[in-house]
Design a protein around this motif. Structure first.
Motif, PDB file in Angstrom:
ATOM      1  N   GLN A 111       0.843  -1.189   0.000  1.00  0.00           N
ATOM      2  CA  GLN A 111       0.000   0.000   0.000  1.00  0.00           C
ATOM      3  C   GLN A 111       0.880   1.242   0.000  1.00  0.00           C
ATOM      4  OE1 GLN A 111       0.517  -1.798   2.757  1.00  0.00           O
ATOM      5  NE2 GLN A 111       0.699  -0.469   4.544  1.00  0.00           N
ATOM      6  N   THR A 131      -2.883  -2.091  -3.410  1.00  0.00           N
ATOM      7  CA  THR A 131      -4.077  -1.288  -3.175  1.00  0.00           C
ATOM      8  C   THR A 131      -4.171  -0.184  -4.234  1.00  0.00           C
ATOM      9  OG1 THR A 131      -2.947   0.295  -1.742  1.00  0.00           O
ATOM     10  CG2 THR A 131      -3.868  -1.680  -0.693  1.00  0.00           C
ATOM     11  N   GLN A 132      -5.310   0.469  -4.240  1.00  0.00           N
ATOM     12  CA  GLN A 132      -5.500   1.589  -5.160  1.00  0.00           C
ATOM     13  C   GLN A 132      -4.529   2.725  -4.850  1.00  0.00           C
ATOM     14  OE1 GLN A 132      -7.338   1.603  -7.778  1.00  0.00           O
ATOM     15  NE2 GLN A 132      -8.723  -0.133  -7.499  1.00  0.00           N
ATOM     16  N   SER A 133      -4.126   2.845  -3.585  1.00  0.00           N
ATOM     17  CA  SER A 133      -3.193   3.914  -3.215  1.00  0.00           C
ATOM     18  C   SER A 133      -1.743   3.557  -3.522  1.00  0.00           C
ATOM     19  CB  SER A 133      -3.304   4.219  -1.709  1.00  0.00           C
ATOM     20  OG  SER A 133      -2.697   3.183  -0.940  1.00  0.00           O
ATOM     21  N   CYS A 134      -1.483   2.310  -3.860  1.00  0.00           N
ATOM     22  CA  CYS A 134      -0.111   1.847  -4.033  1.00  0.00           C
ATOM     23  C   CYS A 134       0.576   2.563  -5.196  1.00  0.00           C
ATOM     24  CB  CYS A 134      -0.097   0.338  -4.272  1.00  0.00           C
ATOM     25  SG  CYS A 134       1.555  -0.376  -4.382  1.00  0.00           S
ATOM     26  N   VAL A 189      -6.819  -4.022  -5.003  1.00  0.00           N
ATOM     27  CA  VAL A 189      -8.001  -3.920  -4.158  1.00  0.00           C
ATOM     28  C   VAL A 189      -8.064  -2.528  -3.543  1.00  0.00           C
ATOM     29  CG1 VAL A 189      -7.972  -6.390  -3.607  1.00  0.00           C
ATOM     30  CG2 VAL A 189      -6.774  -4.781  -2.101  1.00  0.00           C
ATOM     31  N   ASP A 190      -9.224  -2.169  -3.019  1.00  0.00           N
ATOM     32  CA  ASP A 190      -9.329  -0.938  -2.248  1.00  0.00           C
ATOM     33  C   ASP A 190      -8.455  -1.049  -1.004  1.00  0.00           C
ATOM     34  OD1 ASP A 190     -11.123   0.194  -4.025  1.00  0.00           O
ATOM     35  OD2 ASP A 190     -12.881  -0.534  -2.936  1.00  0.00           O
ATOM     36  N   ASP A 191      -7.984   0.080  -0.517  1.00  0.00           N
ATOM     37  CA  ASP A 191      -7.102   0.061   0.647  1.00  0.00           C
ATOM     38  C   ASP A 191      -7.747  -0.643   1.844  1.00  0.00           C
ATOM     39  OD1 ASP A 191      -6.035   2.223  -1.138  1.00  0.00           O
ATOM     40  OD2 ASP A 191      -4.585   2.398   0.497  1.00  0.00           O
ATOM     41  N   SER A 192      -9.041  -0.442   2.012  1.00  0.00           N
ATOM     42  CA  SER A 192      -9.740  -1.037   3.153  1.00  0.00           C
ATOM     43  C   SER A 192      -9.860  -2.548   3.037  1.00  0.00           C
ATOM     44  CB  SER A 192     -11.140  -0.420   3.289  1.00  0.00           C
ATOM     45  OG  SER A 192     -11.910  -0.682   2.108  1.00  0.00           O
ATOM     46  N   GLU A 193      -9.579  -3.104   1.856  1.00  0.00           N
ATOM     47  CA  GLU A 193      -9.748  -4.534   1.626  1.00  0.00           C
ATOM     48  C   GLU A 193      -8.433  -5.307   1.630  1.00  0.00           C
ATOM     49  OE1 GLU A 193     -11.776  -4.809  -2.082  1.00  0.00           O
ATOM     50  OE2 GLU A 193     -13.635  -3.931  -1.331  1.00  0.00           O
ATOM     51  N   LEU A 194      -7.309  -4.613   1.881  1.00  0.00           N
ATOM     52  CA  LEU A 194      -6.010  -5.278   1.765  1.00  0.00           C
ATOM     53  C   LEU A 194      -5.864  -6.430   2.757  1.00  0.00           C
ATOM     54  CD1 LEU A 194      -3.204  -5.418   0.485  1.00  0.00           C
ATOM     55  CD2 LEU A 194      -2.430  -3.713   2.145  1.00  0.00           C
TER      56      LEU A 194
END
Length: 266
Positions: A111, A131-134, A189-194
């Protein structure tokens, strides 16, 4: 549901901690040097030792490399390169390759910033969940350097020479989605789903024969630079050996009996 516990064998390690969860057959190496999880020179040796110890631990089936905080790692401690000897830095890739050498599956959960050696050690893992933020990057050109821990070589094997030049020679950042599209990341994945995605992959891998998993990883690694003909030859020998295993017999019986197999790793 069990709670992973810190492993006292690794209490003296700097910049990360290790947790084991025997009930989930999982061992986690967790980067924990806030705020950016910078990896210093001595930490590389310790990370190697941690991977090797978890690989020997019979309670652990899957190893996870993850990080606390917003970012996986902004990379290495820059001044450490000037302080280390040329002989030392010429062997940095040996430590970073520890996940690749491990006989067990290794997952990197990435992430935020996953730069430099953070990216390189993730590339040495078997699976990367982004993650999407990665943001992946090999920014060494900005320092008048090149990746020194296998990053350009591993990346080229995955995405080819043109894209690797684009990433390395321009210090270009790659989003998690782009990494997935290029085949660098296994999932995005979304950050919350990592955490949930990582746990799901651990459970999936645990469902297979440990012996077949070790054999598949070694075969694929050994065949990485082989011709197709040599790869097929190696595959045939490995297949033949597994044919004699208890796990293969159990898998066949379970299939015909329409039940879940109970693999023993033999």
């Amino acid at each position: 549901m069990t709670t992973p516990t810190s492993d006292s064998r690794f209490d003296t390690f700097d910049g990360f901690r290790v947790e084991t969860d025997p009930a989930s057959e999982r061992g986690d190496i967790i980067l924990d040097r806030p705020p950016m999880n910078v990896i210093n020179m001595g930490q590389r040796d310790q990370l190697r030792a941690a991977f090797e110890a978890l690989d020997r631990d019979d309670r652990v089936r899957v190893i996870v490399l993850r990080a606390e905080g917003e970012h996986f790692s902004s990379g290495g401690y820059i001044k450490g390169f000037l302080q280390a000897s040329p002989e030392h830095v010429s062997h940095l890739a040996d430590n970073v390759a520890a996940p690749w050498r491990a006989s067990k599956p290794v997952i990197a959960a990435n992430q935020g910033y996953t730069f430099g050696v953070g990216f390189e050690i993730s590339l040495a893992c078997d699976f990367r969940i982004a993650t999407q933020s990665c943001r992946y990057a090999l920014p060494e050109q900005k320092l008048g350097q090149i990746p020194g821990s296998g990053g350009s070589a591993r990346l080229q094997a995955i995405i080819g020479i043109a894209r690797t030049k684009d990433v390395v020679m321009r210090s270009r950042r790659i989003t998690g989605q782009q990494a997935y599209d290029w085949g660098i990341a296994t999932e995005v994945v979304d950050d919350s789903e990592l955490a949930a995605a990582t746990a799901h992959l651990v459970d999936e891998l645990r469902g297979f024969s440990p012996l077949a998993q070790r054999t598949a990883k070694k075969l694929i690694n050994d065949s990485e630079n082989a011709t197709v003909a040599i790869g097929i030859e190696l595959e045939g020998h490995a297949y033949s050996r597994l044919r004699q295993s208890d796990d293969f017999a159990e898998g066949v019986n379970a299939f015909h009996e329409k039940r879940r197999p109970e693999f023993s790793g033999r």
